[in-house]
Design an enzyme around this catalytic site. Structure first.
Site, PDB file in Angstrom:
ATOM      1  CE1 TYR A   1      15.606  11.399  30.062  1.00 34.22           C
ATOM      2  CE2 TYR A   1      16.019  13.253  28.594  1.00 34.22           C
ATOM      3  CZ  TYR A   1      15.134  12.446  29.272  1.00 34.22           C
ATOM      4  OH  TYR A   1      13.779  12.663  29.167  1.00 34.22           O
TER       5      TYR A   1
HETATM    6  P1  NAD Z   1       9.386  11.905  37.046  1.00 32.79           P
HETATM    7  O1  NAD Z   1      10.720  11.503  37.581  1.00 32.79           O
HETATM    8  O2  NAD Z   1       8.589  12.861  37.852  1.00 32.79           O
HETATM    9  O3  NAD Z   1       8.521  10.594  36.790  1.00 32.79           O
HETATM   10  C1  NAD Z   1       9.084   9.376  36.354  1.00 32.79           C
HETATM   11  C2  NAD Z   1       8.605   8.271  37.288  1.00 32.79           C
HETATM   12  O4  NAD Z   1       9.116   7.025  36.782  1.00 32.79           O
HETATM   13  C3  NAD Z   1       9.124   8.404  38.726  1.00 32.79           C
HETATM   14  O5  NAD Z   1       8.041   8.468  39.649  1.00 32.79           O
HETATM   15  C4  NAD Z   1       9.982   7.157  38.934  1.00 32.79           C
HETATM   16  O6  NAD Z   1       9.886   6.612  40.237  1.00 32.79           O
HETATM   17  C5  NAD Z   1       9.417   6.203  37.893  1.00 32.79           C
HETATM   18  N1  NAD Z   1      10.395   5.175  37.495  1.00 32.79           N
HETATM   19  C6  NAD Z   1      11.643   5.380  37.029  1.00 32.79           C
HETATM   20  N2  NAD Z   1      12.250   4.202  36.799  1.00 32.79           N
HETATM   21  C7  NAD Z   1      11.353   3.230  37.137  1.00 32.79           C
HETATM   22  C8  NAD Z   1      11.392   1.816  37.124  1.00 32.79           C
HETATM   23  N3  NAD Z   1      12.498   1.144  36.760  1.00 32.79           N
HETATM   24  N4  NAD Z   1      10.297   1.139  37.536  1.00 32.79           N
HETATM   25  C9  NAD Z   1       9.192   1.802  37.942  1.00 32.79           C
HETATM   26  N5  NAD Z   1       9.103   3.145  37.989  1.00 32.79           N
HETATM   27  C10 NAD Z   1      10.169   3.857  37.578  1.00 32.79           C
HETATM   28  O7  NAD Z   1       9.620  12.468  35.569  1.00 32.79           O
HETATM   29  P2  NAD Z   1       8.666  13.296  34.594  1.00 32.79           P
HETATM   30  O8  NAD Z   1       9.247  14.634  34.429  1.00 32.79           O
HETATM   31  O9  NAD Z   1       7.242  13.142  35.022  1.00 32.79           O
HETATM   32  O10 NAD Z   1       8.900  12.514  33.216  1.00 32.79           O
HETATM   33  C11 NAD Z   1       8.026  11.470  32.804  1.00 32.79           C
HETATM   34  C12 NAD Z   1       8.486  10.949  31.447  1.00 32.79           C
HETATM   35  O11 NAD Z   1       8.456  11.980  30.472  1.00 32.79           O
HETATM   36  C13 NAD Z   1       9.909  10.385  31.426  1.00 32.79           C
HETATM   37  O12 NAD Z   1       9.914   9.267  30.579  1.00 32.79           O
HETATM   38  C14 NAD Z   1      10.733  11.504  30.813  1.00 32.79           C
HETATM   39  O13 NAD Z   1      11.882  10.999  30.152  1.00 32.79           O
HETATM   40  C15 NAD Z   1       9.732  12.067  29.836  1.00 32.79           C
HETATM   41  N6  NAD Z   1       9.950  13.475  29.512  1.00 32.79           N
HETATM   42  C16 NAD Z   1       9.825  14.421  30.483  1.00 32.79           C
HETATM   43  C17 NAD Z   1       9.979  15.762  30.151  1.00 32.79           C
HETATM   44  C18 NAD Z   1       9.854  16.851  31.175  1.00 32.79           C
HETATM   45  O14 NAD Z   1      10.129  18.003  30.818  1.00 32.79           O
HETATM   46  N7  NAD Z   1       9.472  16.576  32.415  1.00 32.79           N
HETATM   47  C19 NAD Z   1      10.271  16.111  28.821  1.00 32.79           C
HETATM   48  C20 NAD Z   1      10.455  15.103  27.880  1.00 32.79           C
HETATM   49  C21 NAD Z   1      10.262  13.787  28.229  1.00 32.79           C
HETATM   50  C1  UGA Z   2      13.640  18.826  30.404  1.00 28.77           C
HETATM   51  C2  UGA Z   2      13.391  17.590  31.266  1.00 28.77           C
HETATM   52  O1  UGA Z   2      14.039  17.723  32.522  1.00 28.77           O
HETATM   53  C3  UGA Z   2      13.864  16.317  30.609  1.00 28.77           C
HETATM   54  O2  UGA Z   2      13.353  15.232  31.356  1.00 28.77           O
HETATM   55  C4  UGA Z   2      13.321  16.268  29.206  1.00 28.77           C
HETATM   56  O3  UGA Z   2      13.680  15.133  28.541  1.00 28.77           O
HETATM   57  C5  UGA Z   2      13.710  17.494  28.409  1.00 28.77           C
HETATM   58  O4  UGA Z   2      13.177  18.641  29.082  1.00 28.77           O
HETATM   59  C6  UGA Z   2      13.098  17.460  27.020  1.00 28.77           C
HETATM   60  O5  UGA Z   2      12.595  18.474  26.546  1.00 28.77           O
HETATM   61  O6  UGA Z   2      13.145  16.410  26.400  1.00 28.77           O
HETATM   62  P1  UGA Z   2      15.545  20.605  30.313  1.00 28.77           P
HETATM   63  O7  UGA Z   2      15.194  21.230  29.006  1.00 28.77           O
HETATM   64  O8  UGA Z   2      16.972  20.577  30.721  1.00 28.77           O
HETATM   65  O9  UGA Z   2      15.039  19.103  30.385  1.00 28.77           O
HETATM   66  O10 UGA Z   2      14.626  21.336  31.406  1.00 28.77           O
HETATM   67  P2  UGA Z   2      14.962  22.227  32.683  1.00 28.77           P
HETATM   68  O11 UGA Z   2      15.611  21.405  33.732  1.00 28.77           O
HETATM   69  O12 UGA Z   2      13.741  22.965  33.071  1.00 28.77           O
HETATM   70  O13 UGA Z   2      16.095  23.240  32.145  1.00 28.77           O
HETATM   71  C7  UGA Z   2      15.798  24.260  31.211  1.00 28.77           C
HETATM   72  C8  UGA Z   2      17.032  25.134  31.066  1.00 28.77           C
HETATM   73  O14 UGA Z   2      17.292  25.779  32.310  1.00 28.77           O
HETATM   74  C9  UGA Z   2      18.318  24.373  30.707  1.00 28.77           C
HETATM   75  O15 UGA Z   2      19.022  25.093  29.754  1.00 28.77           O
HETATM   76  C10 UGA Z   2      19.110  24.322  31.998  1.00 28.77           C
HETATM   77  O16 UGA Z   2      20.493  24.407  31.795  1.00 28.77           O
HETATM   78  C11 UGA Z   2      18.616  25.564  32.737  1.00 28.77           C
HETATM   79  N1  UGA Z   2      18.614  25.341  34.212  1.00 28.77           N
HETATM   80  C12 UGA Z   2      17.900  24.319  34.742  1.00 28.77           C
HETATM   81  C13 UGA Z   2      19.351  26.171  35.019  1.00 28.77           C
HETATM   82  O17 UGA Z   2      20.031  27.113  34.558  1.00 28.77           O
HETATM   83  N2  UGA Z   2      19.352  25.937  36.371  1.00 28.77           N
HETATM   84  C14 UGA Z   2      18.626  24.927  36.939  1.00 28.77           C
HETATM   85  O18 UGA Z   2      18.656  24.764  38.178  1.00 28.77           O
HETATM   86  C15 UGA Z   2      17.875  24.098  36.102  1.00 28.77           C
END
Ligand code: NAD
Ligand code: UGA
Length: 331
Positions: free
Chosen positions: A160
């Site tokens: 990823y």
């Molecule tokens: P999310 O899964 O809730 O939202 C992503 C959306 O993208 C989904 O609704 C999915 O249907 C859509 N999507 C995926 N592939 C697609 C495609 N081919 N065509 C059209 N739609 C598509 O995820 P999120 O947590 O809201 O993350 C949003 C963005 O932020 C992502 O790019 C993710 O990598 C990035 N990001 C998220 C986090 C986090 O902690 N949530 C942290 C760092 C980066």
């Molecule tokens: C999150 C988002 O899911 C990613 O999309 C994003 O890219 C990433 O942050 C980012 O900062 O770039 P992550 O940090 O793994 O990823 O977020 P969580 O899923 O909330 O996990 C946080 C921590 O909790 C991790 O260490 C994970 O191992 C732990 N965890 C998570 C658990 O122990 N159990 C769970 O069910 C989920």
């Protein structure tokens, strides 16, 4: 500390949000609509058939300024959607770190890399001036614990993370072409949480477990830590990234505090008044030990600082979970 805003701001009239039906995308849509911006929301999850997408977009679907387009960015024509957009916010992606190993990587490359290339090419074709890309803190990999600045050499440790770094590099490559008219701002978002958080993520799972749902799978010893960042703060950073007159750049968007999983569980137990039942699981490949943002560049260029601390943010997520649950949960 007050930061001087050296760059003037422009206003947004019409924008496109990809990933609009997702967690962060739907909050961004709501904020833009509240600001009076016309928003085209693109997602392959259609709220007419996908209950989670419908719930995320509940506040937007009836708004006169919002148009939802069900489209897959890997295949759908995009130029017509992007015409006359002041900015494209490209948030669509497969977002999970731990699920990106093995066969699913084909989906990650298609939706995170190939689709990003298509989005950028369409921005160039119809001369969109600004692309805001949702990059990821995961591009840094293992850091040794201190705050990470953008200059640090990326070291992605999951498929990823590799795909998000590739997307970011595509943004820089397109914006750097001599003929390009698009500037790209890649936001390295740090573990985002808040209402509507994705169901695979820690804080929502821990709250759900405390409210009587399935026990939390705790990966590893729980001492790993994250710079948990509230979704409302991420939205304000994204809007600032689209409206501030800066050139192509990469910015950390993180709260600036690293909190361990065990500390999060303590906070969830205290705020909910219930224990978090746990299933101990092995540490997961691709999960790094610590993330922590150095957010000076975002402060200097965007005037952005986060406004919501972890306890307040978790408390809002808890209130939302209780209010939104179809079945009574223990409150
Ligand atoms: P999310 O899964 O809730 O939202 C992503 C959306 O993208 C989904 O609704 C999915 O249907 C859509 N999507 C995926 N592939 C697609 C495609 N081919 N065509 C059209 N739609 C598509 O995820 P999120 O947590 O809201 O993350 C949003 C963005 O932020 C992502 O790019 C993710 O990598 C990035 N990001 C998220 C986090 C986090 O902690 N949530 C942290 C760092 C980066
Ligand atoms: C999150 C988002 O899911 C990613 O999309 C994003 O890219 C990433 O942050 C980012 O900062 O770039 P992550 O940090 O793994 O990823 O977020 P969580 O899923 O909330 O996990 C946080 C921590 O909790 C991790 O260490 C994970 O191992 C732990 N965890 C998570 C658990 O122990 N159990 C769970 O069910 C989920």
């Amino acid at each position: 500390m007050q930061h001087t805003l050296t760059h003037p701001r422009t206003t947004l009239t019409r924008v496109v949000v990809t990933g609009a039906a997702g967690f962060i995308g739907s909050h961004l849509v709501d904020a833009l609509l509240a600001d009076g911006t016309t928003v085209i929301g693109v997602d392959r999850r259609d709220p007419r058939t996908d209950a989670n997408a419908a719930a995320n977009l509940a506040g937007a679907l009836d708004h006169p300024g919002f148009t939802f387009v069900a489209a897959d960015l890997r295949t759908s024509p995009l130029q017509a959607l992007f015409l006359q957009a002041d900015a494209v916010f490209h948030l669509a992606a497969l977002p999970g770190v731990r699920g990106s190993w093995g066969e699913r990587f084909a989906e990650y490359t298609a939706s995170n890399v190939f689709a990003t290339e298509r989005v950028l090419a369409a921005c160039e074709d119809v001369r969109v001036p600004r692309l805001v890309y949702a990059s990821s803190s995961s591009v840094y990999g293992t850091t040794g614990g201190g705050a990470t600045a953008e200059e640090r050499t990326p070291n992605p440790e999951s498929p990823y993370a590799v795909s998000k770094l590739a997307g970011e590099q595509l943004c820089l490559a397109h914006a750097g072409k001599p003929t390009s008219t698009v500037t790209a701002v890649a936001l390295r978002l740090f573990t985002v949480y808040g209402p509507r958080q994705r169901h695979d993520m820690l804080i929502g799972r821990a709250l759900t477990a405390a409210l009587g749902g399935p026990a939390l799978d705790l990966y590893g010893d729980g001492r790993q830590s994250r710079d948990f960042t509230y979704v409302g703060d991420v939205v304000s950073a994204a809007v600032a990234a689209a409206t501030t007159a800066i050139g192509t750049t990469v910015l950390n968007i993180g709260a600036g505090v690293s909190t361990s999983v065990l500390e999060v569980l303590d906070a969830v137990e205290e705020l909910s008044g219930h224990p978090v039942p746990i299933n101990q699981r092995p540490a997961q490949a691709g999960d790094v030990e610590t993330t922590l943002a150095d957010r000076s560049r975002a402060a200097d260029l965007l005037g952005w600082t986060p406004g919501t601390d972890l306890r307040r943010g978790i408390s809002r997520q808890l209130d939302h979970l209780i209010a939104d649950s179809p079945q009574p949960v223990r409150a």
